[in-house]
Design an enzyme around this catalytic site. Structure first.
Site, PDB file in Angstrom:
ATOM      1  N   SER B 133      26.629   1.722 -79.742  1.00 37.32           N
ATOM      2  CA  SER B 133      27.509   2.148 -80.822  1.00 37.32           C
ATOM      3  C   SER B 133      28.505   1.028 -81.167  1.00 37.32           C
ATOM      4  CB  SER B 133      28.218   3.438 -80.408  1.00 37.32           C
ATOM      5  OG  SER B 133      28.774   4.073 -81.509  1.00 37.32           O
ATOM      6  N   ASP B 297      18.874   9.925 -83.277  1.00 39.97           N
ATOM      7  CA  ASP B 297      20.184   9.447 -83.758  1.00 39.97           C
ATOM      8  C   ASP B 297      20.165   9.350 -85.282  1.00 39.97           C
ATOM      9  OD1 ASP B 297      22.566   8.161 -84.270  1.00 39.97           O
ATOM     10  OD2 ASP B 297      22.243   6.518 -82.851  1.00 39.97           O
ATOM     11  N   HIS B 330      22.922  10.502 -81.237  1.00 40.06           N
ATOM     12  CA  HIS B 330      23.563   9.218 -80.982  1.00 40.06           C
ATOM     13  C   HIS B 330      24.029   9.054 -79.525  1.00 40.06           C
ATOM     14  CE1 HIS B 330      25.814   5.631 -81.888  1.00 40.06           C
ATOM     15  NE2 HIS B 330      26.943   6.172 -81.524  1.00 40.06           N
TER      16      HIS B 330
END
Lengths: 184, 354
Positions: B133, B297, B330
């Site tokens: 991320s 995701d 995610h």
């Protein structure tokens, strides 16, 4: 042993893309013996992992969906080794290979091999051999293609055969080096 | 072991400068004699320097990122609220907290600050920079900004620029905080933090970090301690109460101003901005890349990772791409996942020069 033919067909230092690269045997050989650079593409996680363990760069993807992640003529050679008979859209895949690479090397098990012809004639059933050991209803080989079929496809679609490794009905496998017949 | 690095004169993307700053960092394992086994882990928005805690699935002795083998460094990013200099720190010029007078920072600034930390440890080449991320953004930025100082880059569930949809969610989160009456232009007191706004920001964030499948599986439409709907506006569904719980929990551990700064840094992230294109950005990189996306995701979908890979391949850079099978969205990169662990471990093992 068919890797040897491919190795011989590729010049030193070429940039290669190997479609359906498996655990990276061919790319490893190309890297070591021909000083080639390149990437493999495979749909199976286990193959990506196996290649990673050998330090081979791979792209996790489905070649049936095309090579849109690759730009035109990014590679000298695009290789499709023993996978043509497993793709849903063979012509599309070959066209994509010829877009992304200057030349393509395609190998496939020859369904027109003389033994297979005789088996079909004598038994009346879909043939099984060492290279094609599957039952017709449970086989990854969804395309039945012979060497003559492949030549026909090239003729019909303006694909130029540069070398055919003398593939004929006595060859268990076909091996062709092709390029686009269209003017660049 | 938690340590503090004191840095000076950090030039920021905005043109401003951070005169004196501190970075809190943690190290695990032992640095070898030729200092070749150092590895940097970059955390995501709400993370801190304790990588063995927030990423226990991957970091530790014998794990994919093996602290027996590597000297693992994880630093809290500037702008955060876990010890490094951020909006809650005291501005030495005024002796009061910066709050919104803290300069807006970018991913580039975070990386430049980390570089000063790594320099102070006298490490000239990192075996890898790894992150998911926002951490993945930093890892990519490292590869671009300091090509000679990192040997591999592992970027997970990330992108080379924040996509419009993610930008939009970020903006709503920030808006929730700013519009909380307690926000007071960032000058809120400790006992009256804009917890409502921050909680909503976290709830929105949490939804984007998960998947439809994981929510269906975990909660479905189950009611919360009820036989039937309440026919009012109280909490009916379990998922509602769960989200509230996530929001409340977050308020107790995170600072609203830091959230604004870090979310903004992510929104501004665009690796190609200075270079004209992503390919140009990667032109001088020397690292071997491992780019991983998560199948479920939708905040950082696979196509974002593939864009990175495509640009790297155009530049003939060594790069491996894999879409990891995981159903939790995610945040799956933080959870236990065999595919993820094995690939990271193999990649590091194969690329590590001892």
């Amino acid at each position: 042993m068919y890797n040897t033919y491919i190795l011989n067909a590729i010049p030193n230092g070429a940039r290669v893309l190997d479609l359906g690269c498996g655990d990276g045997d061919l790319l490893d050989q190309l890297r070591k013996e021909k000083n080639c650079q390149g990437y493999g593409i495979d749909i199976q996680y286990d193959h990506i992992l196996a290649c990673t363990k050998r330090g081979i760069s791979t792209f996790h993807g489905n070649i049936d969906e095309g090579l849109s992640d690759f730009s035109d003529h990014a590679f000298d050679y695009v290789i499709l080794s023993q996978t043509l008979q497993q793709v849903t859209r063979p012509l599309y895949v070959i066209e994509e290979m010829l877009r992304v690479g200057h030349k393509a090397i395609i190998t496939f098990p020859n369904f027109g091999y003389w033994e297979i012809r005789i088996q079909l004639l004598l038994t009346g059933q879909a043939p099984k051999t060492k290279t094609l050991p599957y039952e017709w209803y449970d086989t990854p080989n969804i395309r039945v293609v012979s060497i003559r079929d492949f030549r026909h496809l090239c003729e019909q679609n303006n694909i130029k055969i540069l070398s055919d490794n003398q593939s004929n009905l006595f060859s268990k496998k076909g091996l062709f080096v092709v390029k686009s017949g269209k003017k660049d | 072991m938690s340590l503090i690095f004191k840095g000076q004169n950090l030039e920021l993307s905005s043109g401003q400068e951070l005169g004196a700053f501190e970075i809190v960092y943690t190290t695990y394992g032992t640095l070898n004699q030729n200092k070749s086994n150092a590895l940097l882990i970059c955390h995501a928005l709400s993370g801190d320097a304790d990588a063995v805690i927030w990423w226990e699935t991957q970091v530790g002795p014998g794990k994919a990122i093996d602290t027996n083998q590597y000297f693992v460094i994880c630093s809290n990013t500037i702008g955060s609220c876990y010890g490094s200099t951020g909006p809650a720190s005291i501005n030495p010029k005024t002796d009061t907290p910066y709050n919104l007078s803290f300069p807006v920072i970018t991913i580039t600034d975070m990386v430049n600050a980390q570089k000063k930390l790594i320099d102070s440890l006298d490490i000239s080449s990192l075996a890898s920079v790894i992150g998911g991320s926002m951490g993945g953004m930093q890892a990519l930025e490292w590869a671009v900004l300091y090509p000679e100082n990192i040997r591999t880059c592992v970027a997970i569930a990330t992108s080379a620029e924040l996509a419009p949809q993610a930008l939009a969610f970020n903006a709503v989160g920030r808006e929730a905080i700013i519009s909380d009456p307690n926000f007071q232009q960032g000058n809120y007191a400790e006992e009256t933090v804009p917890k409502h706004g921050l909680s909503i920001a976290r709830m929105i964030g949490h939804i984007t970090y998960r998947s439809d499948e994981s929510m269906s599986e975990k909660f479905g439409r189950r009611l919360l301690k009820k036989e039937d709907y309440g026919y009012d506006f109280s909490t009916d569904f379990e998922i509602e109460s769960y989200l509230k719980y996530q929001g409340d929990k977050f308020v107790n551990r995170f600072d609203a101003n830091s959230y604004l700064y870090l979310a903004k840094a992510m929104s501004y992230f665009d690796l190609s901005k200075k270079y004209g294109s992503l390919e140009e950005a990667f032109k001088n990189t020397q690292a071997n890349f491992l780019i991983l996306s998560i199948s479920s995701d939708w905040l950082y979908p696979a196509r974002e990772s593939k864009r990175i890979v495509k640009a790297l391949m155009k530049q003939n850079k060594p790069v491996t791409y894999c879409e990891i099978e995981a159903s939790h969205g995610h945040d799956s990169f933080l959870m236990e996942n065999d595919q993820l662990s094995k690939l990271i471990q193999s990649f590091l093992e194969n690329t590590h020069e001892k």
